[in-house]
Design an enzyme around this catalytic site. Structure first.
Site, PDB file in Angstrom:
ATOM      1  CG  HIS A 195      -2.042  -1.031   1.104  1.00 27.10           C
ATOM      2  ND1 HIS A 195      -3.147  -1.011   1.905  1.00 27.10           N
ATOM      3  CD2 HIS A 195      -2.177  -2.118   0.301  1.00 27.10           C
ATOM      4  CE1 HIS A 195      -3.925  -2.049   1.627  1.00 27.10           C
ATOM      5  NE2 HIS A 195      -3.348  -2.731   0.646  1.00 27.10           N
ATOM      6  CE1 TYR A 312      -7.779  -8.624   0.224  1.00 25.13           C
ATOM      7  CE2 TYR A 312      -6.525  -7.602   2.000  1.00 25.13           C
ATOM      8  CZ  TYR A 312      -6.999  -7.577   0.706  1.00 25.13           C
ATOM      9  OH  TYR A 312      -6.708  -6.512  -0.106  1.00 25.13           O
TER      10      TYR A 312
END
Length: 419
Positions: A195, A312
């Protein structure tokens, strides 16, 4: 890497959605950015897989909008192959393309001759682990006279790495970058590999918009909401890396004055709508909840307080999980399952007339280019292009000749244009 998931039943049809006024966040009426060239035939939504989360949209049309289909003949053709994990594209004045490669090199591709240059040297070292490396790129508006290039990269330093912005001059012989200099570092430094954000573009006043990520991990995630951190932000800086004049947080406590907007997760797409001058972003959600946003100065885009995605591993984000909160902006549109949206551009031109002012976004795990028809700052149609290629589309730009060009993680450059 993201994948489509289907562990939760598909949520209710669009007739159950809550309506909204369609006004801008400042209370003014949004401008109409569509054209009369659109195909008016209605098709089912392009997404048919079940969603990950049974969350209701905030307004009708916020997700799974009806499909559209391009009626004009067009094609997507490979221009060159063999690029090494290309990430960003900038068009040179003569129509050739300057492309970044994740491992830390740049190359020039000539679409007309279908040739690729040797690696360009003189670029500062990058940290190419995970999602890091040499990322987005843009040219100085005065490139024809000063040959200056600006790029974003993951900069390795003691204690980890961070998103950084550098600039340098493309040598006359085009073999090197001269005088490369880091002009901005998105602090704090963190020892991670996810990220980074990484897109960069100029506004009409010659300032730079730069996107950063919140570095993904649970310990850094809250910094997307913190104004004393450059993580999870869209920044606005000068060519020298200083805060741009008029930024919303200048002089406000310990807030970083370079911040333009905050509450972002991982913005890998930035584009300015040529019809309105508005800044838009594309932003990764977690498992579901990928977004496009109309970005306004000083606004909070919610991550990780609100989201349409889940962790996730399947857990909800937040206790309880919420998708709407006072003072936090709603995405104009979101995907669940994910698009994995990366680079994007608005289409301006007549090569394919019905694409005028449409937004094109590269999809990674979704392996297609998304075409969004936007009217009054709302998405009114969606189409999937080049879905038969099996490629992860990392960046999309429009060249002066009117064609779209897109690079893929597999090392290909595509040209998408009229037949």
């Amino acid at each position: 890497m993201k994948k489509h998931f289907s562990n939760v039943l598909f949520f209710a049809a669009a007739t159950a959605f809550i309506s909204c006024s369609g006004a801008n966040s400042n209370g003014t009426e949004p401008k109409d950015t569509t054209t009369t060239n659109q195909d008016t035939t209605k098709y089912p939504p392009v997404e048919t897989l079940p969603a990950n989360a049974n969350y209701k949209p905030a307004f009708e049309g916020q997700t799974r909008i009806e499909g559209v289909k391009t009626t004009s003949p067009y094609e997507g053709a490979v221009v060159v192959e063999g690029l090494k994990q290309p990430w960003g594209i900038a068009e040179l004045p003569d129509g050739r393309l300057l492309i970044t490669e994740k491992e830390g090199t740049m190359r020039i591709v000539d679409p007309a001759k279908k040739t690729t240059s040797d690696a360009i040297t003189g670029i500062p070292k990058v940290d190419a682990q995970g999602q890091g490396g040499l990322l987005g790129i843009t040219l100085d508006p005065d490139f024809a006279s000063n040959r200056m290039v600006y790029w974003v990269f993951a900069e390795p330093v003691s204690g980890g790495n961070h998103t950084a912005v550098a600039k340098g001059k493309l040598a006359d012989d085009e073999k090197s970058i001269e005088g490369a200099k880091v002009i901005y570092q998105a602090l704090p430094t963190y020892n991670g590999k996810l990220h980074y954000g990484g897109r960069i573009l100029f506004d009409k006043d010659g300032n730079l918009f730069v996107s950063t990520g919140e570095r993904s991990d649970l310990e850094t995630r809250p910094q997307a909401q913190q104004l004393n951190s450059a993580l999870g932000k869209i920044l606005k800086i000068t060519k020298d890396g200083k805060p741009a004049e008029g930024n919303p947080f200048i002089g406000k406590g310990d807030a970083k004055p370079e911040i333009y907007s905050y509450g972002h997760r991982n913005v890998q797409g930035l584009a300015i709508n040529p019809a309105t001058g508005d800044l838009w972003d594309s932003e990764f959600g977690p498992r579901g909840g990928d977004e496009i946003n109309l970005v306004k100065p000083g606004n909070n885009y919610g991550w990780a307080e609100i989201t349409y995605g889940i962790e996730y591993k399947g857990d909800a984000i937040g206790n309880p999980p919420i998708q709407q909160k006072e003072g936090m902006e709603q995405p104009v549109y979101y995907w669940d399952p994910v698009l994995s949206p990366s680079g994007m551009t608005f289409y301006k031109g007549s090569n394919v007339p019905e694409w005028e002012n449409n937004l094109f976004i590269g999809g990674l795990s979704s392996t297609h280019i998304a075409r969004l028809v936007i009217k009054d700052n709302k998405v009114v149609g969606e189409e999937r292009l080049l879905g038969d290629k099996g490629e992860r589309f990392r960046d999309v730009i429009q060249a002066k000749n009117g064609a779209l060009y897109s690079v893929t993680d597999g090392g290909k450059l595509y040209k998408v244009d009229k037949k």
